[in-house]
Design a protein around this motif. Structure first.
Motif, short mmCIF file in Angstrom:
data_model
loop_
_atom_site.label_atom_id
_atom_site.label_comp_id
_atom_site.label_asym_id
_atom_site.label_seq_id
_atom_site.Cartn_x
_atom_site.Cartn_y
_atom_site.Cartn_z
N GLU A 49 0.80 -1.42 -0.02
CA GLU A 49 0.16 -0.05 -0.07
C GLU A 49 0.81 1.17 0.01
O GLU A 49 0.36 2.36 -0.59
CB GLU A 49 -0.98 0.03 1.11
CG GLU A 49 -0.53 -0.08 2.62
CD GLU A 49 -0.18 -1.46 3.03
OE1 GLU A 49 0.46 -1.51 4.11
OE2 GLU A 49 -0.55 -2.31 2.37
N HIS A 50 2.16 1.31 0.77
CA HIS A 50 2.92 2.43 0.55
C HIS A 50 3.45 2.45 -0.87
O HIS A 50 3.53 3.83 -1.52
CB HIS A 50 4.02 2.16 1.45
CG HIS A 50 5.22 3.18 1.48
ND1 HIS A 50 4.87 4.38 2.18
CD2 HIS A 50 6.47 3.28 0.77
CE1 HIS A 50 5.99 5.14 1.96
NE2 HIS A 50 6.75 4.60 1.35
N GLU A 51 3.64 1.38 -1.55
CA GLU A 51 4.15 1.61 -2.92
C GLU A 51 3.10 2.20 -3.87
O GLU A 51 3.43 2.84 -4.67
CB GLU A 51 4.74 0.39 -3.46
CG GLU A 51 6.01 -0.27 -2.91
CD GLU A 51 7.13 0.52 -3.50
OE1 GLU A 51 7.18 1.22 -4.66
OE2 GLU A 51 8.06 0.78 -2.43
N GLU A 52 2.11 1.87 -3.41
CA GLU A 52 0.77 2.49 -4.58
C GLU A 52 0.55 3.89 -4.04
O GLU A 52 0.34 4.62 -4.99
CB GLU A 52 -0.46 1.52 -4.16
CG GLU A 52 -0.48 0.20 -4.69
CD GLU A 52 -1.46 -0.45 -4.32
OE1 GLU A 52 -2.64 -0.07 -3.51
OE2 GLU A 52 -1.76 -1.90 -4.28
N GLY A 53 0.93 4.23 -2.88
CA GLY A 53 0.70 5.70 -2.43
C GLY A 53 1.91 6.36 -3.20
O GLY A 53 1.56 7.55 -3.56
N LEU A 54 2.97 5.87 -3.09
CA LEU A 54 4.19 6.76 -3.68
C LEU A 54 3.92 6.79 -5.22
O LEU A 54 4.29 7.73 -5.84
CB LEU A 54 5.44 5.70 -3.38
CG LEU A 54 6.59 6.65 -3.85
CD1 LEU A 54 6.85 7.72 -2.94
CD2 LEU A 54 7.66 5.54 -3.37
N ALA A 55 3.35 5.53 -5.82
CA ALA A 55 3.24 5.90 -7.24
C ALA A 55 2.09 6.79 -7.80
O ALA A 55 2.34 7.68 -8.54
CB ALA A 55 2.74 4.51 -7.66
N ALA A 56 1.11 6.84 -6.71
CA ALA A 56 0.05 8.02 -6.99
C ALA A 56 0.63 9.33 -6.69
O ALA A 56 0.38 10.17 -7.68
CB ALA A 56 -0.99 7.71 -6.04
N LEU A 57 1.45 9.36 -5.70
CA LEU A 57 2.12 10.49 -5.53
C LEU A 57 3.03 11.16 -6.73
O LEU A 57 3.06 12.31 -7.09
CB LEU A 57 2.96 10.64 -4.19
CG LEU A 57 3.87 11.87 -3.92
CD1 LEU A 57 2.68 13.03 -3.60
CD2 LEU A 57 4.60 11.75 -2.61
N ARG A 58 3.92 10.26 -7.16
CA ARG A 58 4.55 10.53 -8.40
C ARG A 58 3.79 11.05 -9.51
O ARG A 58 4.12 11.89 -10.23
CB ARG A 58 5.33 9.30 -8.69
CG ARG A 58 6.61 8.96 -7.74
CD ARG A 58 7.38 7.79 -8.44
NE ARG A 58 8.31 7.46 -7.45
CZ ARG A 58 8.71 6.21 -6.76
NH1 ARG A 58 8.21 5.18 -7.59
NH2 ARG A 58 9.58 6.15 -6.21
N GLY A 59 2.60 10.07 -9.84
CA GLY A 59 1.57 10.58 -10.99
C GLY A 59 1.24 12.16 -10.54
O GLY A 59 0.98 12.94 -11.65
#
Length: 69
Positions: free
Chosen positions: A13-23
């Motif tokens: 879930e941290h990786e998904e949040g980070l990917a969303a932040l990068r997007g």
């Protein structure tokens, strides 16, 4: 000082949040573009006023060699 424990990898879930932040950052980047910098124009001496030097500093500077002596 306490040191936090470092884990081998981030949680999914941290990786998904980070990917969303990068997007989000990629989408917002054009809004953050810095203006083109221009070279500052020199200020005419007539606009420079209000500078005061304490007497002790003036004496110190007056006593210094100016390499032209």
């Amino acid at each position: 000082m306490t040191h936090p424990k470092v884990h081998g990898s981030a949680s999914p879930e941290h990786e998904e949040g980070l990917a969303a932040l990068r997007g989000d950052c990629v989408r917002m980047a054009p809004h953050w573009a810095a203006p083109v910098r221009t070279a500052p124009r020199p200020v005419p001496p007539s606009r420079i006023h209000g500078v005061s030097v304490p007497p002790a500093s003036a004496r110190l500077l007056d006593a210094m060699s100016d390499y032209g002596d």
